[in-house]
Design an enzyme around this catalytic site. Structure first.
Site, mmCIF file in Angstrom:
data_model
loop_
_atom_site.group_PDB
_atom_site.id
_atom_site.type_symbol
_atom_site.label_atom_id
_atom_site.label_comp_id
_atom_site.label_asym_id
_atom_site.label_seq_id
_atom_site.Cartn_x
_atom_site.Cartn_y
_atom_site.Cartn_z
ATOM 1 N N HIS A 15 0.889 -1.160 0.045
ATOM 2 C CA HIS A 15 0.059 0.044 0.103
ATOM 3 C C HIS A 15 0.933 1.497 -0.136
ATOM 4 O O HIS A 15 0.218 2.439 -0.111
ATOM 5 C CB HIS A 15 -1.261 -0.015 1.186
ATOM 6 C CG HIS A 15 -2.084 -1.154 0.959
ATOM 7 N ND1 HIS A 15 -2.757 -0.945 -0.245
ATOM 8 C CD2 HIS A 15 -2.218 -2.695 1.341
ATOM 9 C CE1 HIS A 15 -3.692 -2.274 -0.255
ATOM 10 N NE2 HIS A 15 -3.301 -2.929 0.741
ATOM 11 N N HIS A 48 3.186 -8.018 -3.012
ATOM 12 C CA HIS A 48 2.165 -8.911 -3.914
ATOM 13 C C HIS A 48 2.057 -8.286 -5.526
ATOM 14 O O HIS A 48 1.615 -7.164 -5.422
ATOM 15 C CB HIS A 48 0.681 -9.021 -3.295
ATOM 16 C CG HIS A 48 -0.323 -9.772 -4.021
ATOM 17 N ND1 HIS A 48 -1.565 -9.893 -3.440
ATOM 18 C CD2 HIS A 48 -0.322 -10.539 -5.112
ATOM 19 C CE1 HIS A 48 -2.293 -10.749 -4.261
ATOM 20 N NE2 HIS A 48 -1.539 -11.038 -5.410
ATOM 21 N N HIS A 55 -1.110 -2.149 -7.516
ATOM 22 C CA HIS A 55 -0.058 -1.555 -6.472
ATOM 23 C C HIS A 55 1.447 -1.779 -7.052
ATOM 24 O O HIS A 55 2.179 -1.221 -7.543
ATOM 25 C CB HIS A 55 -0.399 -1.650 -5.068
ATOM 26 C CG HIS A 55 -0.736 -3.232 -4.795
ATOM 27 N ND1 HIS A 55 0.043 -4.323 -5.007
ATOM 28 C CD2 HIS A 55 -1.832 -3.617 -4.199
ATOM 29 C CE1 HIS A 55 -0.881 -5.350 -4.456
ATOM 30 N NE2 HIS A 55 -1.957 -4.978 -3.979
ATOM 31 N N GLU A 75 4.302 -12.470 -3.025
ATOM 32 C CA GLU A 75 2.929 -13.021 -3.137
ATOM 33 C C GLU A 75 2.354 -12.982 -4.656
ATOM 34 O O GLU A 75 2.770 -12.046 -5.181
ATOM 35 C CB GLU A 75 2.103 -12.161 -2.075
ATOM 36 C CG GLU A 75 2.325 -12.323 -0.852
ATOM 37 C CD GLU A 75 1.211 -11.764 0.187
ATOM 38 O OE1 GLU A 75 0.284 -10.893 -0.502
ATOM 39 O OE2 GLU A 75 1.146 -11.943 1.198
ATOM 40 N N THR A 105 -9.128 -6.677 -1.770
ATOM 41 C CA THR A 105 -7.924 -7.306 -0.975
ATOM 42 C C THR A 105 -8.096 -8.873 -1.258
ATOM 43 O O THR A 105 -9.152 -9.124 -1.466
ATOM 44 C CB THR A 105 -7.789 -7.023 0.435
ATOM 45 O OG1 THR A 105 -6.373 -7.561 0.968
ATOM 46 C CG2 THR A 105 -8.779 -7.502 1.310
ATOM 47 N N HIS A 199 -3.069 -11.511 7.540
ATOM 48 C CA HIS A 199 -4.368 -10.777 7.156
ATOM 49 C C HIS A 199 -5.011 -10.212 8.068
ATOM 50 O O HIS A 199 -5.743 -11.051 8.994
ATOM 51 C CB HIS A 199 -4.958 -11.905 6.005
ATOM 52 C CG HIS A 199 -5.876 -11.069 5.284
ATOM 53 N ND1 HIS A 199 -5.587 -10.641 4.075
ATOM 54 C CD2 HIS A 199 -7.272 -10.696 5.427
ATOM 55 C CE1 HIS A 199 -6.441 -9.924 3.181
ATOM 56 N NE2 HIS A 199 -7.593 -9.900 4.202
ATOM 57 N N GLY A 221 0.398 -6.006 6.760
ATOM 58 C CA GLY A 221 0.850 -4.798 5.861
ATOM 59 C C GLY A 221 -0.063 -3.550 6.194
ATOM 60 O O GLY A 221 0.333 -2.571 6.672
ATOM 61 N N PHE A 222 -1.503 -3.687 5.679
ATOM 62 C CA PHE A 222 -2.491 -2.780 5.707
ATOM 63 C C PHE A 222 -2.404 -1.759 7.083
ATOM 64 O O PHE A 222 -2.425 -0.753 7.051
ATOM 65 C CB PHE A 222 -3.606 -3.246 5.293
ATOM 66 C CG PHE A 222 -4.716 -2.126 5.117
ATOM 67 C CD1 PHE A 222 -4.748 -1.305 3.643
ATOM 68 C CD2 PHE A 222 -5.603 -1.744 5.875
ATOM 69 C CE1 PHE A 222 -5.554 -0.330 3.760
ATOM 70 C CE2 PHE A 222 -6.511 -0.884 5.849
ATOM 71 C CZ PHE A 222 -6.457 -0.080 4.591
#
Length: 254
Positions: A15, A48, A55, A75, A105, A199, A221-222
């Site tokens: 992101h 990813h 992205h 990923e 996602t 996740h 991540g997010f």
């Protein structure tokens, strides 16, 4: 005292690229974020490369592999094109995930049972190339057992349903999902699989799941990128590392 192995933190930088792509150009640079995360204590970087390149882009993967000092976790969907790209990049590891263009996602785990005919050869190709493969799956016994049968070195347990239930205040569902994760991690380890998880994790859920001694890696991540807007990426990585260490200390003391 139990023997809980060290717990690795993989920081997903997708992101950073999402923000860059919102305006085009080169800023903010995902590679710079990777450097900052590693300096703050990340054990690896996850990115990813989606088929729609929403992205991370191909050039990002090449730069990450060439320049970061820690392992790169690539990923990807298990398509012929992505397999070709990954074999060219030669990351430390690949994580095979399901992918649909319309999703915001990754929404669910990989159906290893249903896709065994295509996943088996892909895993074999990566194993032959010296690239570790993990499969992003729900904590479902049938999926875990098939992952082991296909000789995947590792799985990554999808923690999204558990995290969502906690966020929604649904204690009953959260407990059900936690029991699935708890049992799945134990089953996977007994089957000889290395166990990762990720996740939807935040500081609190990362601390909790770090108590499971079978889990050796979290990929996050997010949440971290969102927190970094307020306190900086380095501080976010350090805080996440501290949360994980608190959880792992409980596992060691048990």
């Amino acid at each position: 005292m139990s023997k809980a192995p060290p717990l690795r933190l993989g920081v997903n930088i997708d992101h950073i690229a999402t923000l860059r792509n919102a305006r085009g150009g080169r800023h903010p640079d995902p590679l710079r974020a990777a450097f900052a995360a590693i300096e703050a204590g990340a054990d690896g970087i996850t990115a990813h490369l989606r088929e729609d390149r929403r992205h991370i882009r191909d050039a990002d993967m090449q730069r990450l592999k060439a320049e970061i000092s820690k392992p790169l976790n690539f990923e990807m969907a298990a398509t012929d094109d992505m397999i070709r790209i990954a074999l060219g990049v030669k990351p430390h590891a690949v994580c095979l995930v399901p992918e649909r263009r319309e999703e915001l996602t990754t929404e669910g785990g990989l159906d290893v049972v249903g896709q065994q005919a295509s996943l088996g050869p892909a895993i074999a190709r990566f194993n032959d190339a010296g690239i570790r493969t993990s499969l992003f799956i729900a904590a479902d016994p049938a999926q875990i057992e098939m992952a082991a049968k296909l000789k995947a070195p590792a799985i990554e347990i999808h923690t999204g349903a558990w995290c969502d239930a906690i966020t929604d205040g649904d204690a009953a569902k959260a407990n059900t999902e936690w029991q699935r994760i708890f049992a799945g991690a134990a089953l996977a380890r007994s089957a000889g699989l290395e166990v990762h998880a990720g996740h939807g994790l935040d500081y609190a859920t990362a601390e909790t799941i770090s108590e499971l001694p079978q889990i050796v890696e979290l990929n996050i991540g997010f949440y971290m990128i969102g927190e970094a807007l307020f306190v900086g990426l380095g501080e976010t990585v350090r805080a996440m590392r501290a949360a994980m260490d608190r959880g792992r200390a409980k596992a060691i003391a048990a």
